[in-house]
Design a protein around this motif. Structure first.
Motif, short mmCIF file in Angstrom:
data_model
loop_
_atom_site.label_atom_id
_atom_site.label_comp_id
_atom_site.label_asym_id
_atom_site.label_seq_id
_atom_site.Cartn_x
_atom_site.Cartn_y
_atom_site.Cartn_z
N ASP A 1 -3.19 5.65 -2.94
CA ASP A 1 -3.27 4.19 -3.04
C ASP A 1 -3.68 3.73 -4.44
OD1 ASP A 1 -2.79 4.14 -0.26
OD2 ASP A 1 -4.94 4.36 0.13
N LYS A 2 -3.04 2.66 -4.89
CA LYS A 2 -3.48 2.01 -6.11
C LYS A 2 -4.58 1.00 -5.79
CE LYS A 2 0.84 2.46 -8.73
NZ LYS A 2 1.93 1.72 -9.45
N GLU A 3 -4.45 0.39 -4.64
CA GLU A 3 -5.45 -0.55 -4.17
C GLU A 3 -5.77 -0.23 -2.71
OE1 GLU A 3 -4.15 -4.51 -4.73
OE2 GLU A 3 -4.05 -4.38 -6.92
#
Length: 263
Positions: free
Chosen positions: A18-20
């Motif tokens: 995940d990036k966020e």
């Protein structure tokens, strides 16, 4: 037997995928006396074993299970389900980098702690026999001083006060934060310590950035009077070192006599 069912909205974050982060909802059956940590562990054990959490004693003594429950910093093991609604959000402390899910990196706190000048006593106290005194006599202190220090010793280093502090969380000013002012105050208030840490806290620890909102004091699970008994006294010490009211009054009178502008 389950009393009711609640929806737990838990923050999920995998640094490898995940990036966020994102919130994921889980249905959890509850029983009488259940706390948020019980519900989160139910999710980890019964629904999704990949959920990462940090906990240890489940008795509000280790400070490991700190989180933000319904956007308020609190210990998961001390927050009862029956005091919350049917939908509960559980997120990691926002003041610190997220390692994974509800686990945050709090190492910065230990780096700051290592900077605070250590407990230091007069040399003669280290070898009282050389002065012809008994060891127990020179180290004896009054009970009132014991009680003052005892309050600060109750800190379990949950770092909820650090998390709720908007200066630490948002401004990146270099302010050490309430936990570390408490640590320094516990040493400054010891009658046998000879170091005044107020100047250090003001110049290196950003003490002046604290605007005394008392939010740190409100979330402390040990009910330590962080602002009243630690931060404000340290601020007063810092001002005393930089400002002498008597000398200031004399300076103003001399300037007035000379016809100079008085600030």
């Amino acid at each position: 037997m389950a009393d009711r069912e609640v929806t737990l909205s838990i923050f999920r974050f995998d640094p490898e995928k995940d990036k966020e982060g994102r919130f994921v909802d889980y249905k959890v059956p509850t029983v009488e006396g259940m706390v948020v940590l019980d519900a989160v562990r139910y999710v980890q054990e019964k629904i999704d074993t990949t959920l990462a959490i940090r906990w240890n004693c489940k008795a509000a003594r280790c400070g490991s299970c700190s989180a933000e429950i319904n956007n308020r910093p609190a210990l998961m093991c001390k927050t009862r389900i029956d005091t919350l609604g049917d939908r509960i959000t559980v997120a990691p402390m926002r003041a610190f980098p997220v390692i994974r899910d509800l686990v945050t990196d709090v190492d910065e706190n230990y780096r700051i702690m290592s900077k605070i000048p250590k407990f230091t006593v007069r040399k003669e106290l280290m070898n009282p026999e050389a002065e012809g005194k008994k060891h127990q006599d020179v180290w004896r202190i009054q009970q009132i001083n014991v009680e003052r220090a005892k309050e600060f010793k109750k800190c379990i280093e949950c770092f909820l006060c650090q998390d709720v502090c908007h200066v630490v969380r948002e401004h990146k000013s270099g302010y050490f934060g309430p936990r570390h002012i408490v640590k320094a105050a516990s040493l400054d208030m010891h009658p046998l310590d000879i170091v005044n840490r107020a100047k250090f806290l003001n110049e290196e620890g950003g003490l002046g950035y604290c605007n005394i909102t008392k939010c740190c004091q409100e979330v402390c699970p040990e009910h330590i009077h962080i602002t009243d008994n630690a931060i404000i006294p340290e601020k007063e010490r810092a001002v005393d070192l930089q400002y002498d009211p008597l000398m200031h009054a004399i300076k103003r009178r001399l300037m007035k006599k000379r016809g100079e502008t008085v600030a």
